[in-house]
Motif scaffolding. Structure first.
Motif, PDB file in Angstrom:
ATOM      1  N   THR A   7       4.039   5.482 -13.168  1.00  0.00           N
ATOM      2  CA  THR A   7       5.131   6.202 -12.192  1.00  0.00           C
ATOM      3  C   THR A   7       5.616   6.850 -13.424  1.00  0.00           C
ATOM      4  OG1 THR A   7       6.416   4.157 -12.752  1.00  0.00           O
ATOM      5  CG2 THR A   7       5.015   4.105 -10.598  1.00  0.00           C
ATOM      6  N   VAL A   8       6.476   7.959 -12.827  1.00  0.00           N
ATOM      7  CA  VAL A   8       7.372   8.666 -13.677  1.00  0.00           C
ATOM      8  C   VAL A   8       8.564   8.886 -12.856  1.00  0.00           C
ATOM      9  CG1 VAL A   8       7.698  11.218 -14.396  1.00  0.00           C
ATOM     10  CG2 VAL A   8       5.298  10.284 -14.429  1.00  0.00           C
ATOM     11  N   ARG A   9       9.892   8.709 -13.300  1.00  0.00           N
ATOM     12  CA  ARG A   9      11.130   8.464 -13.182  1.00  0.00           C
ATOM     13  C   ARG A   9      11.447   7.606 -11.981  1.00  0.00           C
ATOM     14  NH1 ARG A   9      11.480  15.273 -12.323  1.00  0.00           N
ATOM     15  NH2 ARG A   9      11.258  15.546 -14.667  1.00  0.00           N
ATOM     16  N   PHE A  10      10.617   6.586 -12.173  1.00  0.00           N
ATOM     17  CA  PHE A  10      11.246   5.470 -11.219  1.00  0.00           C
ATOM     18  C   PHE A  10      10.308   4.304 -11.763  1.00  0.00           C
ATOM     19  CE2 PHE A  10       7.813   6.598  -8.677  1.00  0.00           C
ATOM     20  CZ  PHE A  10       7.335   5.593  -7.932  1.00  0.00           C
ATOM     21  N   THR A  11      10.621   2.969 -11.394  1.00  0.00           N
ATOM     22  CA  THR A  11       9.917   1.910 -11.713  1.00  0.00           C
ATOM     23  C   THR A  11       9.302   1.492 -10.397  1.00  0.00           C
ATOM     24  OG1 THR A  11      11.883   0.457 -11.612  1.00  0.00           O
ATOM     25  CG2 THR A  11      11.247   1.138 -13.735  1.00  0.00           C
ATOM     26  N   ASP A  13       8.547  -1.651  -8.436  1.00  0.00           N
ATOM     27  CA  ASP A  13       8.977  -2.853  -8.080  1.00  0.00           C
ATOM     28  C   ASP A  13       7.966  -3.747  -7.609  1.00  0.00           C
ATOM     29  OD1 ASP A  13       9.107  -2.005  -5.448  1.00  0.00           O
ATOM     30  OD2 ASP A  13      11.280  -2.457  -5.432  1.00  0.00           O
ATOM     31  N   GLU A  14       7.847  -4.991  -7.230  1.00  0.00           N
ATOM     32  CA  GLU A  14       6.952  -5.847  -6.841  1.00  0.00           C
ATOM     33  C   GLU A  14       6.447  -5.480  -5.538  1.00  0.00           C
ATOM     34  OE1 GLU A  14       4.985  -8.134  -8.635  1.00  0.00           O
ATOM     35  OE2 GLU A  14       6.009  -7.367 -10.474  1.00  0.00           O
ATOM     36  N   ASP A  15       7.296  -5.177  -4.574  1.00  0.00           N
ATOM     37  CA  ASP A  15       6.862  -4.809  -3.127  1.00  0.00           C
ATOM     38  C   ASP A  15       6.226  -3.505  -3.177  1.00  0.00           C
ATOM     39  OD1 ASP A  15       8.345  -7.048  -2.438  1.00  0.00           O
ATOM     40  OD2 ASP A  15      10.204  -5.923  -1.895  1.00  0.00           O
ATOM     41  N   ARG A  16       6.622  -2.495  -3.837  1.00  0.00           N
ATOM     42  CA  ARG A  16       5.822  -1.321  -3.827  1.00  0.00           C
ATOM     43  C   ARG A  16       4.613  -1.326  -4.592  1.00  0.00           C
ATOM     44  NH1 ARG A  16      10.644   3.219  -5.207  1.00  0.00           N
ATOM     45  NH2 ARG A  16      11.373   3.472  -2.997  1.00  0.00           N
ATOM     46  N   LYS A  17       4.403  -2.117  -5.752  1.00  0.00           N
ATOM     47  CA  LYS A  17       3.069  -2.441  -6.325  1.00  0.00           C
ATOM     48  C   LYS A  17       2.091  -3.109  -5.245  1.00  0.00           C
ATOM     49  CE  LYS A  17       0.607  -3.305 -10.152  1.00  0.00           C
ATOM     50  NZ  LYS A  17      -0.666  -2.445 -10.106  1.00  0.00           N
ATOM     51  N   ALA A  18       2.829  -3.998  -4.555  1.00  0.00           N
ATOM     52  CA  ALA A  18       2.058  -4.900  -3.816  1.00  0.00           C
ATOM     53  C   ALA A  18       1.389  -4.041  -2.517  1.00  0.00           C
ATOM     54  CB  ALA A  18       2.677  -6.032  -2.825  1.00  0.00           C
ATOM     55  N   PHE A  19       2.194  -3.027  -2.156  1.00  0.00           N
ATOM     56  CA  PHE A  19       2.063  -1.985  -1.357  1.00  0.00           C
ATOM     57  C   PHE A  19       0.764  -1.118  -1.681  1.00  0.00           C
ATOM     58  CE2 PHE A  19       2.462   1.987   0.950  1.00  0.00           C
ATOM     59  CZ  PHE A  19       2.374   1.555   2.308  1.00  0.00           C
ATOM     60  N   VAL A  20       1.028  -0.586  -2.796  1.00  0.00           N
ATOM     61  CA  VAL A  20       0.051   0.146  -3.451  1.00  0.00           C
ATOM     62  C   VAL A  20      -1.460  -0.536  -3.734  1.00  0.00           C
ATOM     63  CG1 VAL A  20      -0.816   1.617  -5.265  1.00  0.00           C
ATOM     64  CG2 VAL A  20       1.559   1.619  -4.632  1.00  0.00           C
ATOM     65  N   ASP A  21      -1.329  -1.754  -3.990  1.00  0.00           N
ATOM     66  CA  ASP A  21      -2.693  -2.522  -4.230  1.00  0.00           C
ATOM     67  C   ASP A  21      -3.179  -2.919  -2.640  1.00  0.00           C
ATOM     68  OD1 ASP A  21      -2.197  -2.680  -6.817  1.00  0.00           O
ATOM     69  OD2 ASP A  21      -1.112  -4.725  -6.862  1.00  0.00           O
ATOM     70  N   LYS A  22      -2.328  -3.081  -1.792  1.00  0.00           N
ATOM     71  CA  LYS A  22      -3.082  -3.139  -0.322  1.00  0.00           C
ATOM     72  C   LYS A  22      -3.727  -1.917   0.129  1.00  0.00           C
ATOM     73  CE  LYS A  22      -1.557  -4.284   4.436  1.00  0.00           C
ATOM     74  NZ  LYS A  22      -0.501  -3.679   5.169  1.00  0.00           N
ATOM     75  N   VAL A  39      -4.010   6.699 -10.401  1.00  0.00           N
ATOM     76  CA  VAL A  39      -2.905   7.148  -9.633  1.00  0.00           C
ATOM     77  C   VAL A  39      -1.518   7.312 -10.395  1.00  0.00           C
ATOM     78  CG1 VAL A  39      -1.680   6.452  -7.516  1.00  0.00           C
ATOM     79  CG2 VAL A  39      -4.102   5.627  -7.916  1.00  0.00           C
ATOM     80  N   ASN A  40      -1.072   8.511 -10.075  1.00  0.00           N
ATOM     81  CA  ASN A  40      -0.042   8.942 -10.465  1.00  0.00           C
ATOM     82  C   ASN A  40       1.171   9.172  -9.535  1.00  0.00           C
ATOM     83  OD1 ASN A  40      -0.512   9.015 -13.343  1.00  0.00           O
ATOM     84  ND2 ASN A  40      -2.030  10.826 -12.794  1.00  0.00           N
ATOM     85  N   ILE A  41       2.308   8.518  -9.754  1.00  0.00           N
ATOM     86  CA  ILE A  41       3.440   8.722  -8.705  1.00  0.00           C
ATOM     87  C   ILE A  41       4.832   9.223  -9.322  1.00  0.00           C
ATOM     88  CG2 ILE A  41       4.902   7.870  -6.654  1.00  0.00           C
ATOM     89  CD1 ILE A  41       2.375   5.578  -6.481  1.00  0.00           C
ATOM     90  N   LYS A  42       5.384  10.140  -8.947  1.00  0.00           N
ATOM     91  CA  LYS A  42       6.547  10.895  -9.650  1.00  0.00           C
ATOM     92  C   LYS A  42       7.479  11.140  -8.507  1.00  0.00           C
ATOM     93  CE  LYS A  42       7.284  15.473 -10.640  1.00  0.00           C
ATOM     94  NZ  LYS A  42       6.842  16.511 -11.454  1.00  0.00           N
TER      95      LYS A  42
END
Length: 96
Positions: A7-11, A13-22, A39-42
């Protein structure tokens, strides 16, 4: 299959990480064909996401998506990525 999410310019968090993994579970059907996924998210007023998939035979696919909502961006990215992987998988199966 190695998966790397940056990720760039934000962190992320656990909810978003779980969403991406799903969402990345959608491409598990092609696990034997893929060596790695990057995967790069900015965040820059809106979310920009891009993914690069490297295939076992040396080919690769690159897709991008953007939206103001994080979840919508990831959904768009995965829709396009899934289509690209299916297309590559079909090409390889046609050659056999």
């Amino acid at each position: 299959m190695n998966i790397n999410v940056e990720t760039v310019r934000f962190t992320l968090d656990e909810d978003r990480k779980a969403f991406v993994d799903k969402k990345l579970e959608r491409i598990k059907y092609a696990e034997e064909l893929i060596t790695d996924v990057i995967v790069n998210i900015k965040l820059d007023r809106q979310f920009y996401a891009d993914a690069t998939v490297n295939f076992r035979w040396g080919g690769n696919a690159h897709v991008t998506a953007e939206d103001f909502d994080f979840n919508a961006t990831v959904n768009k990215l995965m829709d396009v990525l899934d289509g690209k992987i299916r297309k590559e998988k079909d090409k390889i199966q046609d050659r056999k």
